[in-house]
Design a protein around this motif. Sequence first.
Motif, PDB file in Angstrom:
ATOM      1  N   ALA A  57       0.701  -1.229  -0.062  1.00  0.00           N
ATOM      2  CA  ALA A  57       0.083   0.045  -0.078  1.00  0.00           C
ATOM      3  C   ALA A  57       0.737   1.153   0.058  1.00  0.00           C
ATOM      4  O   ALA A  57       0.706   2.287  -0.687  1.00  0.00           O
ATOM      5  N   ALA A  58       2.066   1.185   0.934  1.00  0.00           N
ATOM      6  CA  ALA A  58       3.009   2.168   0.782  1.00  0.00           C
ATOM      7  C   ALA A  58       3.670   2.597  -0.434  1.00  0.00           C
ATOM      8  O   ALA A  58       3.702   3.716  -1.031  1.00  0.00           O
ATOM      9  N   ALA A  59       3.878   1.414  -1.191  1.00  0.00           N
ATOM     10  CA  ALA A  59       4.462   1.319  -2.740  1.00  0.00           C
ATOM     11  C   ALA A  59       3.760   2.206  -3.546  1.00  0.00           C
ATOM     12  O   ALA A  59       3.984   2.897  -4.269  1.00  0.00           O
ATOM     13  N   ALA A  60       2.401   1.514  -3.505  1.00  0.00           N
ATOM     14  CA  ALA A  60       1.391   2.340  -4.375  1.00  0.00           C
ATOM     15  C   ALA A  60       1.301   3.892  -4.117  1.00  0.00           C
ATOM     16  O   ALA A  60       1.202   4.814  -5.390  1.00  0.00           O
ATOM     17  N   ARG A  61       1.351   4.253  -2.741  1.00  0.00           N
ATOM     18  CA  ARG A  61       1.255   5.643  -2.413  1.00  0.00           C
ATOM     19  C   ARG A  61       2.548   6.453  -2.874  1.00  0.00           C
ATOM     20  O   ARG A  61       2.465   7.393  -3.431  1.00  0.00           O
ATOM     21  N   ALA A  62       3.634   5.743  -2.900  1.00  0.00           N
ATOM     22  CA  ALA A  62       4.947   6.597  -3.300  1.00  0.00           C
ATOM     23  C   ALA A  62       4.920   6.719  -4.806  1.00  0.00           C
ATOM     24  O   ALA A  62       5.627   7.473  -5.266  1.00  0.00           O
ATOM     25  N   GLY A  91      -5.102   2.287  -3.966  1.00  0.00           N
ATOM     26  CA  GLY A  91      -5.391   3.313  -4.956  1.00  0.00           C
ATOM     27  C   GLY A  91      -4.033   4.158  -4.746  1.00  0.00           C
ATOM     28  O   GLY A  91      -3.048   3.875  -3.935  1.00  0.00           O
ATOM     29  N   PRO A  92      -3.900   4.979  -5.852  1.00  0.00           N
ATOM     30  CA  PRO A  92      -2.731   5.613  -5.747  1.00  0.00           C
ATOM     31  C   PRO A  92      -2.312   6.482  -4.573  1.00  0.00           C
ATOM     32  O   PRO A  92      -1.240   7.108  -4.457  1.00  0.00           O
ATOM     33  N   ASP A  93      -3.253   6.607  -3.781  1.00  0.00           N
ATOM     34  CA  ASP A  93      -2.961   7.182  -2.538  1.00  0.00           C
ATOM     35  C   ASP A  93      -2.568   6.152  -1.353  1.00  0.00           C
ATOM     36  O   ASP A  93      -2.528   6.773  -0.191  1.00  0.00           O
ATOM     37  N   PHE A  95     -15.475  -0.253  -7.877  1.00  0.00           N
ATOM     38  CA  PHE A  95     -14.831   0.732  -7.624  1.00  0.00           C
ATOM     39  C   PHE A  95     -14.287   1.766  -8.780  1.00  0.00           C
ATOM     40  O   PHE A  95     -14.301   1.418  -9.754  1.00  0.00           O
ATOM     41  N   ALA A  96     -14.109   3.169  -8.559  1.00  0.00           N
ATOM     42  CA  ALA A  96     -13.610   4.177  -9.422  1.00  0.00           C
ATOM     43  C   ALA A  96     -12.206   3.675  -9.461  1.00  0.00           C
ATOM     44  O   ALA A  96     -11.594   3.830  -8.595  1.00  0.00           O
ATOM     45  N   LEU A  97     -11.753   3.786 -10.944  1.00  0.00           N
ATOM     46  CA  LEU A  97     -10.531   4.021 -11.089  1.00  0.00           C
ATOM     47  C   LEU A  97     -10.060   5.182 -12.222  1.00  0.00           C
ATOM     48  O   LEU A  97     -10.524   4.669 -13.529  1.00  0.00           O
ATOM     49  N   GLY A  98      -9.860   6.234 -11.829  1.00  0.00           N
ATOM     50  CA  GLY A  98      -9.806   7.550 -12.857  1.00  0.00           C
ATOM     51  C   GLY A  98     -11.245   7.773 -13.182  1.00  0.00           C
ATOM     52  O   GLY A  98     -12.494   7.546 -12.175  1.00  0.00           O
ATOM     53  N   ASP A  99     -11.565   7.763 -14.549  1.00  0.00           N
ATOM     54  CA  ASP A  99     -12.887   7.921 -15.188  1.00  0.00           C
ATOM     55  C   ASP A  99     -13.448   6.558 -15.447  1.00  0.00           C
ATOM     56  O   ASP A  99     -14.709   6.472 -15.598  1.00  0.00           O
TER      57      ASP A  99
END
Length: 252
Positions: free
Chosen positions: A68-73, A98-100, A130-134
């Motif tokens: 999860a931390a890698a995705a955020r980083a 997610g990206p955060d 879930f939403a992934l971008g648009d």
Amino acid sequence: MRLALLQTPSPMGDLDAACTQAEAALAAAAAMGAAALVLPEVFLPGYNQPDIAARALALDSAPMQRLAAAARAHGTALVVGYAEREGERVFNSAACFGPDGTLLANYRKIQLYGPRERALYQPGEAYSLFALGDEIAAILICYDIEFAPHVKALADRGVTVILAPTANMLPFTHVVRYTVPAMAANHGATIVYANFCGQEGDLTYVGGSLIAGPHGEILAQAGEGPALLVADLPVRDPARLSTQSADLRPVG
């Protein structure tokens, strides 16, 4: 939107090596502008490892928190397949961070394959959208994607992208050659199908990971060896999208 997948041999139970590899793949995918990266089925600890029940991980375990931390980083969403422990139950699951770094979805495989999976895991009971971008995204795992009713159910709910960790082994080469592109075309959804390659115990994986577009086109496909695939989603052309769901005439 640009999406990526990693095709790789099983980490063979080495969780640190698996996380290190995922981090490197995330960095590469992010550098190429991918919005999400998909890893194979039960990437943690490895699909065909012994003592899966003893090695199963809680969703909030250290390896999952590390990913999860890698995705955020890297600002890139990550879908990772893992053996999930919840109390006394074990599931064949895939989490999307997610990206955060927040948890977007935790999906449990509905269609368990063969006697080994049915002995190891409890089946999932629900879809996870879930939403992934648009885009509206969902996860299916390996055998799930071969069942048209599941793909149809997601498409009928507005899903446009299906992220599919898999561990497809010999002799089932037809799945990467024909089944996945047909499912994408018949239901108007992009499918990102991330497989292992090489051998793990008594299994030989077919590789062939692919990204199939909503009109059935193969946007990118791996061979039999390790690969990082990246592809842009095409514009969905209403004139080319399947109308099967609307046109179906049940008989009986």
